[in-house]
Design an enzyme around this catalytic site. Structure first.
Site, PDB file in Angstrom:
ATOM      1  N   ASP A  79       0.818  -1.223   0.000  1.00  0.00           N
ATOM      2  CA  ASP A  79       0.000   0.000   0.000  1.00  0.00           C
ATOM      3  C   ASP A  79       0.850   1.271   0.000  1.00  0.00           C
ATOM      4  O   ASP A  79       2.019   1.264   0.370  1.00  0.00           O
ATOM      5  CB  ASP A  79      -0.968   0.018   1.194  1.00  0.00           C
ATOM      6  CG  ASP A  79      -0.277  -0.173   2.547  1.00  0.00           C
ATOM      7  OD1 ASP A  79       0.752  -0.879   2.607  1.00  0.00           O
ATOM      8  OD2 ASP A  79      -0.766   0.379   3.539  1.00  0.00           O
ATOM      9  N   GLU A 146      -0.723  -2.130   5.152  1.00  0.00           N
ATOM     10  CA  GLU A 146       0.183  -2.130   6.317  1.00  0.00           C
ATOM     11  C   GLU A 146       0.053  -0.833   7.090  1.00  0.00           C
ATOM     12  O   GLU A 146       0.068  -0.824   8.318  1.00  0.00           O
ATOM     13  CB  GLU A 146       1.629  -2.331   5.854  1.00  0.00           C
ATOM     14  CG  GLU A 146       2.643  -2.417   6.997  1.00  0.00           C
ATOM     15  CD  GLU A 146       3.072  -1.080   7.568  1.00  0.00           C
ATOM     16  OE1 GLU A 146       3.293  -0.991   8.786  1.00  0.00           O
ATOM     17  OE2 GLU A 146       3.153  -0.095   6.808  1.00  0.00           O
ATOM     18  N   GLU A 147      -0.075   0.283   6.360  1.00  0.00           N
ATOM     19  CA  GLU A 147      -0.043   1.596   7.018  1.00  0.00           C
ATOM     20  C   GLU A 147      -1.194   1.789   8.008  1.00  0.00           C
ATOM     21  O   GLU A 147      -1.075   2.578   8.939  1.00  0.00           O
ATOM     22  CB  GLU A 147      -0.086   2.717   5.965  1.00  0.00           C
ATOM     23  CG  GLU A 147       1.108   2.736   5.013  1.00  0.00           C
ATOM     24  CD  GLU A 147       2.418   3.151   5.694  1.00  0.00           C
ATOM     25  OE1 GLU A 147       2.378   3.521   6.878  1.00  0.00           O
ATOM     26  OE2 GLU A 147       3.461   3.083   5.024  1.00  0.00           O
TER      27      GLU A 147
HETATM   28 ZN    ZN Z   1       5.003   3.483   6.442  1.00  0.00          ZN
HETATM   29 ZN    ZN Z   2       6.289   0.986   5.347  1.00  0.00          ZN
END
Ligand code: ZN
Ligand code: ZN
Length: 406
Positions: A79, A146-147
């Site tokens: 992402d 992930e963020e």
């Molecule tokens: Zn990041």
């Molecule tokens: Zn990252």
């Protein structure tokens, strides 16, 4: 020649398409949980390499089974961030997207996840092309979101552990603003566990001139903010790491009105699950006790959000990989990473399988001039040697467990 070097003999060919593909991903990033075009491109490429490809929870998993042996999983996150790119690169992103609140935002691979995707696709090709050099099963896992700490959870909720073989070992890597071509290793905790807590405490509204008829949540919240400072200074063992930050405190609208509630936003970082639990327990105890002490008419509410697990590198796996890296890259290019106070959701997936793991840092910037930090609108890793080093690192780590050496 080691078996890993044999697999890497085709790297010059892989590098050619990797550089083009990297620029394509960089120019067209997608926000967390919106990575449909990115995932489709990954799935298409894995399929053409002969991997068994599945879509899982918005991510993509490719499995390559190559006879008996161990199973190794490598994860790349895919992402991008709601950041408007300010580099002057010819392949800079000018894309926008609509975020979860409905706002139109610039989008940028400002955390370098485009490097992670491209390195893992390169390693996937190299391993598929030289199946005589290794035996076992290689799992290439591309994780969304992930963020926002949502992607690992989404893949697990979609049944990941029942869809791919249980890995014996798992790896992750992250490009950082260190010298390009240098790998950073760390034994034990490497990224902190992170928690955010929205705390709402209740008072009883009244006229500002008649405090005796109400319960003042401003005084209550102030007292909580001060008392929370004693957790790290008085309750956590000296030498152990914890951060408790009250990042926001909001109550009331006017000087002459006592409001009926106050909201605190608290952020917490720890490197040890026992310390984390102790701090969480202390926060809850202090909040409840201060509400009691104020005569608050309703119990407080505590909502946990943006929770990241601890990333805690297994000592044995890290030692095996570090030795393989030193043999391949030379001593000077393998350094101690140190602990990074940022957080990652990588460990959710190996933890769900009960698999030991190691997560290393990959330098991506000029050694003379350290790069901007991750998430900066100027975050632009050097394409080379970063892509090559990141691809080599994956192949070398995988081959340390699956290679037919000796
Ligand atoms: Zn990041
Ligand atoms: Zn990252």
């Amino acid at each position: 020649m080691t078996r890993a070097q044999e697999v890497l003999a085709n790297l010059d060919v892989t590098t050619l398409w990797q550089e083009d593909l990297y620029k394509q991903f960089h120019a067209h990033p997608e926000l967390s949980s919106q990575e449909t075009a990115t995932a489709a491109e990954i799935a298409r490429r894995l399929g053409s390499l002969g991997y068994d490809v599945q879509s899982v929870g918005g991510g993509v998993v490719g499995v390559l089974t190559n006879g008996p042996g161990k199973t190794v999983l490598m994860r790349a996150d895919i992402d991008a961030l709601p950041v408007t790119e300010l580099t002057d690169l010819p392949y800079a992103s000018t894309d926008t997207a609509v975020d979860a609140t409905g706002a139109t935002v610039g989008v940028m691979h400002a955390c370098g996840h485009d490097i992670h995707i491209t390195c893992l696709l390169g390693a996937a090709e190299l391993l598929a092309a030289d199946r005589d050099a290794w035996g076992g099963t290689f799992v290439a896992l591309f994780q969304p979101a992930e963020e926002t700490a949502a992607g690992g959870k989404a893949m697990l909720a979609d049944g990941l552990t029942g869809k791919v073989p249980r890995p014996d070992v798992a790896f992750g890597q992250h490009v950082l603003n260190h010298a390009a071509g240098v790998i950073g290793m760390q034994v034990g905790p490497v990224f902190s566990a992170g928690d955010s807590i929205k705390i709402t405490v209740f008072g009883a509204g009244s006229h500002g001139s008649m405090p005796h008829l109400g319960v003042d949540p401003v005084v209550l919240a102030a007292s909580i903010v001060l008392r929370l400072q004693t957790i790290v200074s008085r309750e956590v063992k000296p030498g152990e790491f914890a951060v408790v930050t009250v990042g926001s405190s909001v109550a009331g609208t006017a000087s002459n009105i006592i409001p009926d509630r106050a909201v605190l936003l608290v952020n917490l970082r720890t490197y040890d699950t026992g310390v984390r639990q102790r701090v969480v327990d202390s926060i809850e105890r202090i909040v409840r006790a201060e509400c009691e002490a104020s005569g608050s008419p309703e119990p407080p509410t505590l909502e946990y959000y943006d929770q990241f697990p601890l990333t805690d590198n297994d000592p044995e796996v890290t030692a095996v990989v570090a030795e393989a890296f030193r043999a391949h890259f030379g001593e000077a290019r393998v350094v101690e990473l140190g602990r990074i106070p940022a957080s990652e959701d990588f460990s959710r997936i190996p933890d769900a399988f009960g698999t030991p793991y190691t997560y290393w840092g990959l330098g991506g910037f000029s050694p003379e001039k350290p790069g901007p930090p991750n998430h900066s609108p100027f975050f632009a890793p050097l394409i080379q040697p970063t892509l090559r080093a990141g691809t080599e690192a994956i192949v070398v780590a995988v081959m340390a467990f699956l290679g037919k050496d000796g």
